[in-house]
Design an enzyme around this catalytic site. Structure first.
Site, PDB file in Angstrom:
ATOM      1  N   HIS A   1       4.036   1.474   2.309  1.00 49.53           N
ATOM      2  CA  HIS A   1       5.245   0.740   1.915  1.00 49.53           C
ATOM      3  C   HIS A   1       5.986   1.480   0.806  1.00 49.53           C
ATOM      4  CE1 HIS A   1       2.416  -2.659   3.163  1.00 49.53           C
ATOM      5  NE2 HIS A   1       3.295  -2.553   4.126  1.00 49.53           N
TER       6      HIS A   1
ATOM      7  N   HIS B   1      -1.807  -2.429  16.396  1.00 53.03           N
ATOM      8  CA  HIS B   1      -2.880  -3.081  15.647  1.00 53.03           C
ATOM      9  C   HIS B   1      -4.244  -3.015  16.317  1.00 53.03           C
ATOM     10  CE1 HIS B   1       0.695  -4.786  13.693  1.00 53.03           C
ATOM     11  NE2 HIS B   1      -0.084  -4.835  12.643  1.00 53.03           N
TER      12      HIS B   1
ATOM     13  N   HIS C   1       0.849  -1.200   0.000  1.00 55.87           N
ATOM     14  CA  HIS C   1       0.000   0.000   0.000  1.00 55.87           C
ATOM     15  C   HIS C   1       0.880   1.244   0.000  1.00 55.87           C
ATOM     16  CE1 HIS C   1       0.763   0.662   4.263  1.00 55.87           C
ATOM     17  NE2 HIS C   1       0.306  -0.552   4.567  1.00 55.87           N
TER      18      HIS C   1
ATOM     19  N   LYS D   1      -2.446   4.772  11.559  1.00 50.76           N
ATOM     20  CA  LYS D   1      -1.505   4.337  10.541  1.00 50.76           C
ATOM     21  C   LYS D   1      -2.257   3.599   9.433  1.00 50.76           C
ATOM     22  CE  LYS D   1       2.219   0.918  10.195  1.00 50.76           C
ATOM     23  NZ  LYS D   1       2.547  -0.390  10.749  1.00 50.76           N
TER      24      LYS D   1
ATOM     25  N   CYS E   1       2.668  -7.414  14.484  1.00 53.67           N
ATOM     26  CA  CYS E   1       3.981  -6.744  14.521  1.00 53.67           C
ATOM     27  C   CYS E   1       5.112  -7.757  14.460  1.00 53.67           C
ATOM     28  CB  CYS E   1       4.175  -5.962  15.821  1.00 53.67           C
ATOM     29  SG  CYS E   1       3.039  -4.627  16.113  1.00 53.67           S
TER      30      CYS E   1
HETATM   31  N1  MSP Z   1       9.265  -7.052   7.753  1.00 56.24           N
HETATM   32  C1  MSP Z   1       9.391  -5.967   8.662  1.00 56.24           C
HETATM   33  C2  MSP Z   1      10.636  -5.153   8.364  1.00 56.24           C
HETATM   34  C3  MSP Z   1      11.918  -5.939   8.429  1.00 56.24           C
HETATM   35  S1  MSP Z   1      13.293  -4.964   8.053  1.00 56.24           S
HETATM   36  C4  MSP Z   1      14.583  -5.938   8.429  1.00 56.24           C
HETATM   37  C5  MSP Z   1       8.165  -5.069   8.556  1.00 56.24           C
HETATM   38  N2  MSP Z   1       7.464  -5.164   7.451  1.00 56.24           N
HETATM   39  S2  MSP Z   1       6.134  -4.335   7.116  1.00 56.24           S
HETATM   40  O1  MSP Z   1       5.771  -4.732   5.791  1.00 56.24           O
HETATM   41  O2  MSP Z   1       5.166  -4.524   8.145  1.00 56.24           O
HETATM   42  O3  MSP Z   1       6.519  -2.846   7.160  1.00 56.24           O
HETATM   43  C6  MSP Z   1       7.572  -2.401   6.395  1.00 56.24           C
HETATM   44  C7  MSP Z   1       7.703  -0.909   6.479  1.00 56.24           C
HETATM   45  O4  MSP Z   1       6.526  -0.296   5.997  1.00 56.24           O
HETATM   46  C8  MSP Z   1       7.945  -0.377   7.875  1.00 56.24           C
HETATM   47  O5  MSP Z   1       9.035   0.530   7.821  1.00 56.24           O
HETATM   48  C9  MSP Z   1       6.687   0.361   8.204  1.00 56.24           C
HETATM   49  O6  MSP Z   1       6.927   1.494   8.994  1.00 56.24           O
HETATM   50  C10 MSP Z   1       6.247   0.783   6.820  1.00 56.24           C
HETATM   51  N3  MSP Z   1       4.839   1.130   6.816  1.00 56.24           N
HETATM   52  C11 MSP Z   1       3.759   0.309   6.947  1.00 56.24           C
HETATM   53  N4  MSP Z   1       2.644   1.081   7.009  1.00 56.24           N
HETATM   54  C12 MSP Z   1       2.999   2.397   6.923  1.00 56.24           C
HETATM   55  C13 MSP Z   1       2.304   3.597   6.817  1.00 56.24           C
HETATM   56  N5  MSP Z   1       1.008   3.657   6.901  1.00 56.24           N
HETATM   57  N6  MSP Z   1       3.035   4.717   6.583  1.00 56.24           N
HETATM   58  C14 MSP Z   1       4.399   4.701   6.393  1.00 56.24           C
HETATM   59  N7  MSP Z   1       5.078   3.586   6.499  1.00 56.24           N
HETATM   60  C15 MSP Z   1       4.427   2.459   6.940  1.00 56.24           C
HETATM   61  O7  MSP Z   1       7.907  -4.311   9.471  1.00 56.24           O
END
Ligand code: MSP
Length: 533
Positions: free
Chosen positions: A30, A162, A27, A310, A139
Site C-alpha cells: 500500500h 487470493h 503493508h 503478491k 477482491c
Molecule cells: N479499495 C480498493 C481500491 C479502490 S480505488 C477507487 C482496493 N483496495 S486495496 O487496499 O485492496 O488495495 C489498494 C492498492 O494497494 C491497490 O492498488 C493494490 O494494487 C495495492 N496493493 C496491495 N498489495 C500490493 C502489493 N503487494 N504490491 C503493490 N501494491 C499492492 O483495491
C-alpha cells in the site's frame, strides 16, 4: 449539480492514489503507491505548479463488514479505529504530503454518490436484473468463470488473486449498461494513446474491451453496509461503484463547482495492476454516462512480491513499513522501493538488497560527499564558503553534468513516472561529483602554498553541486534534503528549500560565496551504529 461546461479547466496537477480498504493495517504494498504519488506531487510542486494530492480509505463492502463483525464492533467503529490508529499515522510517518484524505463513509462523499447514480438511473443507464455468478469478497469483485482456478472439490473454484474459494451469488440487483460503452472506450483509447500506462497495461485493457463487455451489477441486497440506492433502499451500491467516485466527490463534484473545475479531470490516477480494469474501463464508462470528462492518465504499478506471490495481509506476508523505517529511516525507505523496482513491474523486497543500496548509494556516495565537503569548508575556510575564483574546464564539466541530470530527472520523474530512472540520473551526478573530488584532491591542494584559489574553487564547486542535489532530492527524501540545505547555509540567501524551482536548479552559481557551511547531522548513519543505538 455541476454541468459539463464547468469542467474545461486543466489548471491543477491532480494526482490520486487508490483508496485503501481498512479491513486491516497497511503493508509495504500500500505504501509503495502512496510514496510514489507523494514524490510525483512534490516534484510538481517544486516546478511551481498548482498541485493537489488525494488519498483516502474505502470503507464499505462485505470485506469490511465481515471483519468488523468478527471483531465484535460496528463497521463504522472498525473503520474509525483503523483510519485513526493505523492509516493516517503511517502517512504522516512516511511524510506523505496529501492535500486531502477522503473516507467513503463521509457525507461529502455518500451524498454526492447518491446524486451521481440517481442521475444515471434517470438517464436510463441503470436497469433492474439479476446476477448469478462467482464473487470474491477479498477482491470485492465479480469474477468471470473462465478466470477461476480449480479448488479442492469439483464445485469449488478459487480466486486467482487470493487463492481462496469464491462465493456464488444469485441476487436481484441493478445493472449499469457497461456493454454499451465498448466502442466508445476503444475510440477513446485510440484517440488518447497515453491514457493507460505502461504499454503492457494498455494492451491488457485493449484486449479486454475488444471482447464484448458485460453489463455491471452495481448493487447488493443481501447486506446493508454501503450507500443506499436513492430509488430503492433495499439495495446498497456495489462498493467499487461507490469507491471510484471518491476522485470526483473529494474534488468538489456537485458541491464546489469552482474547485471541481480547477481539479477535474485528474492528471494521474495511480493504481495497482490488479485494479486497472476498474479504473481504465468501468470508471471511464461511468464518467461518459454522466457526461463528465475522463481522467488524463491511469498509471498501473506492479506488485511487491513475497515468495513469488503478491504481498498481502491475508496471505500473512504483509510487512509493516515501520518494520523497515525503524531500521533504515524514513528517507531511505522512500528511496529504496522507487529506486530498486522499475515502476510498473513487479519486484521483491530483500533485506540484503536494501542494506547494500543503503550503504553504497546513500551512506557512501551521497552522505559521505555531503559530510566531507562540509568538513573541508570548515577546516580550510572556517565554515565560510569561498568563491570559485578559478572556474575551469573541470568545474564546467560538473556544471554541464548538472544541467543534463536535472533535465533527465525532470522528464523521468515529472513526466514519465520513471522514478528509478530519474533517481539514477541524480545519483549519477552525485557519483560524478565524487569523481571530481577524487581527481582534484583538495586535501592535497590544501597543503600547497599557492593552491588557495584552486582549493576554494574545488570546494565551492562541490558545495554548489550539493545545493542542486538537495533540491533534486527534496521530493524523494525531504528530511535529508532539509538537513543538507541547512548544512550548506543556503536558506538566508536562497530561501526555503520547498521554494526552490526545478527550472532554475541547474543555474550554476546560485549558492553565494560567504554562505555559512556547518557540518550538521550525518545524513545516513552506518547501519551497525544505528542498530546499536
Ligand atoms: N479499495 C480498493 C481500491 C479502490 S480505488 C477507487 C482496493 N483496495 S486495496 O487496499 O485492496 O488495495 C489498494 C492498492 O494497494 C491497490 O492498488 C493494490 O494494487 C495495492 N496493493 C496491495 N498489495 C500490493 C502489493 N503487494 N504490491 C503493490 N501494491 C499492492 O483495491
Amino acid at each position: 449539480m455541476a454541468a459539463l461546461e464547468d469542467h474545461t479547466s486543466t489548471d491543477a496537477y491532480y494526482v490520486t492514489t487508490p483508496i485503501y480498504y481498512v479491513n486491516d493495517r497497511p503493508h509495504l504494498g500500500h505504501a509503495y503507491t502512496t510514496v510514489a504519488g507523494d514524490v510525483l506531487t512534490r516534484w510538481h510542486r517544486q516546478r511551481g505548479e498548482d498541485v493537489w494530492y488525494l488519498t483516502g480509505t474505502d470503507e464499505h463492502g462485505q470485506k469490511i463488514l465481515r471483519t468488523a463483525e468478527a471483531n465484535g464492533v460496528t463497521p463504522q467503529q472498525w473503520c474509525d479505529k483503523l483510519v485513526e490508529e493505523a492509516w493516517k499515522p503511517l502517512w504522516e510517518h512516511l511524510r506523505i504530503a496529501n492535500d486531502d484524505f477522503i473516507r467513503t463513509t463521509q457525507a461529502r462523499h455518500t451524498d454526492r454518490v447518491q446524486e451521481f447514480v440517481q442521475d444515471l438511473y434517470d438517464k436510463g443507464e441503470i436497469y433492474q436484473g439479476s446476477y448469478t455468478g462467482p464473487y470474491c469478497v477479498g477482491c470485492e469483485e465479480y469474477k468471470l468463470p473462465g478466470e477461476l482456478l480449480p479448488g479442492a472439490t469439483e464445485d469449488e473454484k478459487l480466486c486467482p488473486v487470493h487463492k481462496r474459494p469464491v462465493e456464488w451469488l444469485e441476487e436481484e440487483n441493478y445493472f449499469f449498461r457497461l456493454s454499451a460503452y465498448g466502442p466508445k472506450l476503444l475510440e477513446f483509447y485510440a484517440a488518447n494513446p497515453d491514457f493507460i500506462q505502461p504499454a503492457s497495461a494498455r494492451n491488457e485493457v485493449l484486449r479486454f474491451v475488444e471482447q464484448d463487455l458485460k453489463d455491471l451489477s452495481i448493487s447488493r441486497s443481501t447486506f446493508d453496509w454501503g450507500v443506499p440506492l436513492p430509488w430503492d433502499d433495499k439495495h446498497v451500491l456495489y462498493v467499487w461503484v461507490d469507491a471510484l467516485q471518491n476522485y470526483i466527490t473529494a474534488a468538489g463534484y456537485g458541491s464546489d463547482p469552482e474547485r471541481f473545475a480547477r481539479l477535474w479531470p485528474a492528471s494521474v490516477h495511480l493504481v495497482g495492476k490488479d485494479i486497472l480494469r476498474f479504473h481504465a474501463v468501468i470508471w471511464p464508462a461511468m464518467l461518459m454516462a454522466a457526461g463528465l470528462p475522463l481522467p488524463r492518465r491511469v498509471v498501473a504499478n506492479g506488485w511487491l512480491m513475497v515468495g513469488g506471490e503478491k504481498m498481502s495481509k491475508s496471505n500473512l506476508t504483509g510487512i509493516a513499513p515501520t518494520d523497515l523505517t525503524s531500521h533504515f529511516g524514513v528517507d531511505a525507505y522512500r528511496y529504496y522501493f522507487l529506486r530498486a523496482i522499475p515502476f510498473g513491474t513487479d519486484g521483491s523486497f530483500s533485506w540484503e538488497d536494501f542494506t547494500a543500496r543503503y550503504t553504497s548509494e546513500l551512506a557512501n556516495d551521497f552522505g559521505n560527499l555531503a559530510s566531507r565537503v562540509a568538513a573541508m569548508v570548515g577546516k580550510y575556510f572556517d565554515g565560510a564558503l569561498p568563491a570559485a575564483t578559478d572556474h575551469g574546464p573541470a568545474e564546467q564539466a560538473v556544471a554541464d553534468a548538472l544541467v543534463r541530470a536535472a533535465a533527465e530527472a525532470d522528464r523521468k520523474i515529472g513526466e514519465e513516472l520513471d522514478f528509478a530512472g530519474g533517481i539514477a540520473a541524480v545519483f549519477e551526478f552525485v557519483k560524478l561529483v565524487n569523481g571530481y573530488l577524487t581527481e582534484q584532491e583538495p586535501w592535497k591542494v590544501a597543503k600547497s602554498p599557492d593552491g588557495r584559489d584552486r582549493l576554494a574553487t574545488v570546494l565551492y564547486t562541490a558545495a554548489e553541486a550539493l545545493r542542486a542535489t538537495a533540491v533534486l532530492l527534496n521530493p524523494l527524501m525531504p528530511d535529508s534534503a532539509a538537513k543538507l540545505w541547512a548544512s550548506l547555509g543556503a536558506e538566508p540567501a536562497l530561501g526555503a528549500l520547498a521554494e526552490q524551482r526545478i527550472a532554475t536548479v541547474a543555474d550554476w552559481g546560485r549558492l553565494p560565496a560567504g554562505a555559512t557551511v556547518t557540518k550538521g547531522e550525518i545524513l545516513f548513519p552506518r547501519l551497525e551504529e544505528k542498530a546499536a543505538v
